[in-house]
Structure formats: structure tokens, C-alpha cells
Design a protein around this motif. Sequence first.
Motif, short mmCIF file in Angstrom:
data_model
loop_
_atom_site.label_atom_id
_atom_site.label_comp_id
_atom_site.label_asym_id
_atom_site.label_seq_id
_atom_site.Cartn_x
_atom_site.Cartn_y
_atom_site.Cartn_z
N ASN A 86 62.89 39.54 -19.26
CA ASN A 86 62.63 39.30 -20.68
C ASN A 86 62.73 37.82 -21.03
O ASN A 86 61.98 37.30 -21.85
CB ASN A 86 63.59 40.12 -21.53
CG ASN A 86 63.36 41.62 -21.38
OD1 ASN A 86 62.25 42.04 -21.07
ND2 ASN A 86 64.38 42.40 -21.60
N THR A 100 59.62 36.13 -19.85
CA THR A 100 58.51 36.49 -20.74
C THR A 100 58.58 35.70 -22.04
O THR A 100 57.57 35.18 -22.54
CB THR A 100 58.53 37.99 -21.02
OG1 THR A 100 58.48 38.72 -19.79
CG2 THR A 100 57.35 38.40 -21.88
N ILE A 160 55.80 33.04 -23.36
CA ILE A 160 55.14 33.18 -24.65
C ILE A 160 55.43 31.97 -25.54
O ILE A 160 54.56 31.49 -26.28
CB ILE A 160 55.59 34.48 -25.34
CG1 ILE A 160 55.10 35.69 -24.54
CG2 ILE A 160 55.07 34.56 -26.78
CD1 ILE A 160 55.60 37.01 -25.05
N VAL A 220 50.76 39.76 -20.63
CA VAL A 220 51.97 39.21 -20.00
C VAL A 220 53.07 40.26 -19.98
O VAL A 220 53.77 40.45 -18.98
CB VAL A 220 52.43 37.94 -20.75
CG1 VAL A 220 53.85 37.55 -20.31
CG2 VAL A 220 51.48 36.79 -20.47
N GLY A 221 53.26 40.95 -21.12
CA GLY A 221 54.30 41.97 -21.18
C GLY A 221 54.07 43.09 -20.18
O GLY A 221 54.99 43.49 -19.45
N ALA A 280 54.34 41.71 -16.55
CA ALA A 280 55.73 41.42 -16.18
C ALA A 280 56.48 42.69 -15.83
O ALA A 280 57.24 42.74 -14.85
CB ALA A 280 56.43 40.69 -17.33
N ARG A 281 56.26 43.76 -16.61
CA ARG A 281 56.92 45.03 -16.31
C ARG A 281 56.44 45.59 -14.98
O ARG A 281 57.23 46.15 -14.20
CB ARG A 281 56.66 46.05 -17.42
CG ARG A 281 57.22 45.67 -18.79
CD ARG A 281 58.72 45.39 -18.71
NE ARG A 281 59.30 45.07 -19.99
CZ ARG A 281 59.34 43.88 -20.53
NH1 ARG A 281 58.76 42.86 -19.92
NH2 ARG A 281 59.97 43.67 -21.68
N SER A 290 57.89 43.49 -12.17
CA SER A 290 59.33 43.68 -12.00
C SER A 290 59.62 44.89 -11.14
O SER A 290 60.59 44.90 -10.37
CB SER A 290 60.00 43.84 -13.37
OG SER A 290 59.62 45.06 -13.98
#
Length: 441
Positions: A5, A8, A12, A147-148, A151-152, A155
Motif C-alpha cells: 500500500n 502504491t 500515485i 496500478v491498484g 499491485a494486488r 503481491s
Amino acid sequence: MKLLNKITVWFIGVIFLVTPITMVISRNNIKKHLDKAEEQRMRAVNDHVYEQLLTGVKLDHYTHGRPIEVSLFQGPMPAERVQTVKEVARNEDLAQNECRISVTSYYQVGKQIYKVSSYNYVLKSEEIFAGMLSTVVWKMLLIILCVGLTARLLSRIILEPFYRGLKIIKHFDVKRSDQKLQLAHTTTTEFKELNDFIESMAQKARADYAAIKEFSENASHELQTPLAVVRSKLDLLSQTSIDDKQAQLIGDMQASIERLSHINRSLVLLTKLENHEYATSESIKFCAITKRVISTYEDWVKMKEIDISTNLDKNIVLNIHPALAEILLSNLFSNAIRYNLEGGKIKVELNKYNFIISNTGNPPELPTAELFRRFKKGNQSGESTGLGLAIVKQICTVNDFSVTYNYEDGWHQVKVVFGLPEAKPAAEKLCPVPGTKLAVS
């Protein structure tokens, strides 16, 4: 906040910082190229008019309906034959101000100089920026969403060995010699180095724990043997023909030996507590143990003519090792009696939130917070080893309790909180102690 997070948010944040700057640069570049293209187009128009002037073709057909003006120029040829003017002009048809570019060219046709002017309205910077703004907003929203989600997804792939290793570490027990710490395999270089370091540190921690445990057990055993021998020899010596002075010396030696034996047992207990050797999932009735400990000290209480009042709730169930519960209460009661006044008072309160024991006594000679440290004690009692409250503190720590010591208005108060908010105990749920005076507050 999790590492993913944070990354991220930083990414951003960089987007929000860079985007306005790039918008200004893009707007200026777009405006510059549009103006330059329009200027070149009007120069080409002027040159085309000049070519028609040279051939003698009438200009009406070409200039009709176009923003072009052709006129004779009186005077010498200007040094700058092509002149460009950018200005904000009022467009009467649209009733608004617009950005206008005018290009004026001077040509020599025979002996005459012609002035050819053309103009056009172009987009203003504000219009370009407004058009870009809506596009950029949608672009940023799409980037943030991508991006969100990315990224998840990453991960789960990249950080998956880290999460698996973290789960294994949480279940690692240094006391279990048969359990080997085997972390998840990973191809990431940083995670490989981290796993190697954790595995080596786990082995070292287990070896250190085993060495400390073996030392404490051996030290306790080896010390108790010579102490028992010295104690038995002193007993034999006390049975021989000795005078009063020798008997007093023997008594002092026996007291010192008992004190040394008590210190040895206390230090071993502290070591075991620090090594978490009293882990338990057993729930016990704390009220019953409290009553039993109080009855154990009845004779000592009567000798000092101390008045005890109790206020104990029933069915106080705690998750604590029975031996630790008894040691905790015994140390608190023995301190309350030892440091009390002749004919003093002791108050005991127990509810589902905390245990409080208060006693009268002289003011402490040290700050109360320091009394929980090892070998810290006042001068009121030379018999104390200075380890009782240190053991109380350690027992509370391993069981997630909190303990405080306060002195006010002649009263010493030790309060053990069981990790829940305080509440006043219900008066109808009391557990009286036989042989003591019951005071309900």
C-alpha cells in the motif's frame, strides 16, 4: 500500512505531482506547434498571391471569401519582409475574444511594392488546457485503477514467499528442538538473503536458549547440593556443646543459607519465566487460589495483629498456569505482611477486570516503579531478597497482565489488571474468605 500500500500511495503521489507539470509542458508545445503550422500556412497563402501577381492573374477569384488583403505599399521595402503578429482580437460574430495570428508579407512586383496580409483565428491556451484536462483526469483514474489491481496481483506472485515465510516464523517455537525452521523457496535474491539470515538466527537462538536453560538448571542443582551439605553440618554443629555466642553465629549462618537458597530458587524461576516455560492453555478459578493463599498466611497475619478485609467476586476464570498464579499471589501477600505495620491493615479486592491488594506501611524509600526491578527494595525489611516484585512483574508480562504500584495517604497499593477495562465489581457476587473480616465496598 502494508508495504504494498505504501508503494502504491507513493507511485500515485508521483503521478499527481508529475501530471500537472507535464500538462503545462504539453499545452505549451501543442500551442507552439499549432501557431507555427498556421503561420506557415498563411505564408504559403501570401506566396501564392505573389505568384498570381507576377503572372497578372486577377486576384478576385482566389481572395474572394478569404481573410486576405492586398494593397500597394508606399515607401521603401521594409527590412523584415515577413511580419507575424499574435494578438487577442474581438470576434464580433461570436461575441468573444479570440487569439488571432496575422502574417504580412511584402513583395516587389516590377517597380511597385505590394503588401499582402492574411490572418486566422487559432485555439487559445485555455481551450487546449480544458480539452487536455478531461482527458488527463480519465487517464489518471485509469492509471490508479490499473496500478491498484496490478499491485494486488503482483503481491500474490512476488510477495507470496514472504507471506509464507512470515506464517512459518509465527509458528516457530525456540523451545522445540525437534522443529526445524524451513522457510519457503524463492527465486528473489533479496528474499533468499532474508531467509538465509532468519534461518541462521533461528538456529543461534535455539542454541542460546538451550545453553541458558542447561546453565540455569545445572546452576540450581549444583548450588542446592553444597547448600544442603552446609545446612546439615550446621544442624549437627548446633547439637554439640556450644555457648550462646556460638549458637547465635550458627543461627545467623543458617538464616544466610536459607536466604541464599531462596535467592537461587527465585533467579531460576525468573529465568524460566523469561524463557516462557510456563505456557498454558488451562483456565483456573483465580478466586479459589486467592482464598487458599490468604489462609496460608493466617498465622503470620495473627502474629502481626493485621486486620484483613476482602472483596472477592466469584467465578473469576483466568488463563494462567496454576503454579504462577499461586506464586504471584504469595509474593504480593508476603510483601503486604512483611512491609506492614504492627496492627496494620490489608485490603484485598478481586473482580473480573483486576486484582488489588493494599496495605498500610511506611513510605517507600525508592520510587515505586523501581521496586519491580531485581534486588530493589526498601530498608523496612532486611529479610527480603528484593526479587518478589520482579517475579510478580515477570509473571504479569508473560500472561499479558499489567501491574502498577502506588503509595498514597499511608497505603501501599499493587494493582494487577487482567487486560480488560476496569469496572466496579458487583456486590452480590462475593467470595468470602473463612477466618477473615469481610468488608464490602
